[in-house]
Design a protein around this motif. Structure first.
Motif, PDB file in Angstrom:
ATOM      1  N   GLN A 108       0.985   4.093  -2.845  1.00  0.00           N
ATOM      2  CA  GLN A 108       0.702   5.483  -2.471  1.00  0.00           C
ATOM      3  C   GLN A 108       1.825   6.407  -2.921  1.00  0.00           C
ATOM      4  N   ASN A 129      -5.397  -0.246   5.931  1.00  0.00           N
ATOM      5  CA  ASN A 129      -4.909  -1.612   6.047  1.00  0.00           C
ATOM      6  C   ASN A 129      -5.898  -2.435   6.873  1.00  0.00           C
ATOM      7  N   THR A 185      -4.346   5.425   2.578  1.00  0.00           N
ATOM      8  CA  THR A 185      -4.332   3.964   2.658  1.00  0.00           C
ATOM      9  C   THR A 185      -5.092   3.480   3.889  1.00  0.00           C
ATOM     10  N   LEU A 211       0.833  -1.201   0.000  1.00  0.00           N
ATOM     11  CA  LEU A 211       0.000   0.000   0.000  1.00  0.00           C
ATOM     12  C   LEU A 211       0.869   1.252   0.000  1.00  0.00           C
TER      13      LEU A 211
END
Length: 250
Positions: free
Chosen positions: A43, A56, A54, A39
Motif C-alpha cells: 500500500q 486482511n 487493504t 499489505l
C-alpha cells in the motif's frame, strides 16, 4: 471513469505484480491477503500512483471474507474487476502417500476460497449489470502430471468454475475469463515444498521461466479490452515448456 479492482493474494507473486501493474494505469485497488505487514508495504509503495485499501483475511473462512467485503469504505464499494488470484500448492506426493492436511489446504484455498470471494462480490456486479472477473488458474487445470493429483484436481475445478461463471453471468453483462500459467518463478515452490529452498530453487534452474510481471501485463491487457471483448480462457507458458511434462533445460 476510474475503475476499482479487488485482488486476492497480493502479498506475493502474481497477485502483487498485478496490483503494481494496475496501479500504473490508475486503477483503484483493494489489496487482499493474510500478511498485514506485506499489505502495508505494498500500500505504501502504490499510494503515490492510485487509491488503495487493504483487507486482511483468509479466503478459506467464508465469514471473514463476507465481513471484509462488508467493511469496505463507500468509495471502494463499487467493484468493477475481481481478480481471483489466491491459491497454493501443498506437497507433491503420489496419491497413496498424500497428506490429508495438504489436500484440505489446496481444496479450501484454490476452490472454496475462490467461491467464497466470488459469492461476496458477484451480487453487486449483477445489480450494476457490469463487471469483470478474472480467475487465475494453471496449466495444471488443463493437464494432469505425476504426483500433481489433488493440486491438479483443484485447478481443474477452477477451470470448470470459470466456464460455469461465464455461462451464469453473461446475461448480466459480466465478463468472466481465466489466465492459466505454466511455470512462473514465485514463492509457489517454497510453499509446495514447505520451506525446502534447495528443492524449490531446482524447479526454476536451467531455463527461463515466466515471471509474475509477465502474467500481470497479460491481466491488464485482458481487463483493458473494450466492453464487447472477453478473453474467456488463456493458456501461457514459457518458451522452454511444451507441456506440464515436457521442459527443455540447458
Amino acid at each position: 471513469m476510474k475503475k476499482t479492482a479487488f485482488i486476492t493474494g497480493t502479498t506475493s507473486g502474481i497477485g502483487r505484480e498485478i496490483a503494481r501493474e494496475f496501479a500504473k494505469h490508475n486503477i483503484r485497488l483493494i489489496l487482499c491477503g493474510r500478511r498485514q505487514e506485506r499489505l502495508d508495504e505494498l500500500q505504501t509503495e502504490l499510494n503515490s500512483l492510485t487509491e488503495t485499501h487493504t483487507l486482511n483475511f483468509d479466503v478459506r473462512n467464508n465469514e471473514k471474507v463476507a465481513a471484509a467485503v462488508a467493511s469496505l469504505p463507500e468509495n471502494f464499494q463499487t467493484i468493477d474487476i475481481l481478480i481471483n488470484n489466491a491459491g497454493n500448492a501443498h506437497g507433491k506426493d503420489s496419491i497413496q502417500n498424500g497428506s490429508v492436511d495438504d489436500w484440505d489446504a489446496m481444496i479450501d484455498i484454490n476452490v472454496k476460497g475462490l467461491l467464497y470471494v466470488s459469492k461476496a462480490i458477484i451480487p453487486q456486479m449483477v445489480e450494476q449489470k457490469s463487471g469483470h472477473i478474472l480467475n487465475i488458474g494453471s496449466s495444471a487445470g488443463k493437464e494432469v502430471y505425476p504426483n500433481g493429483n489433488v493440486y491438479c484436481a483443484s485447478k481443474h475445478a477452477v477451470d470448470a468454475l470459470n466456464q460455469g461463471m461465464r455461462m451464469d453471468l453473461h446475461a448480466h453483462g459480466i465478463r468472466v475469463g481465466a489466465i492459466n500459467p505454466g511455470l512462473v518463478e514465485t514463492e509457489f515452490s517454497d510453499v509446495r515444498f514447505k520451506g525446502d529452498t534447495e528443492r524449490a530453487e531446482k524447479v526454476y534452474q536451467g531455463y527461463q521461466p515466466l515471471t509474475p510481471q509477465d502474467i500481470a501485463e497479460i491481466a491488464y491487457f485482458i481487463v483493458s479490452r473494450p466492453a464487447h471483448v472477453n478473453v474467456a480462457d488463456l493458456m501461457v507458458m514459457c518458451t522452454a515448456q511444451a507441456s506440464n511434462t515436457i521442459l527443455k533445460k540447458s
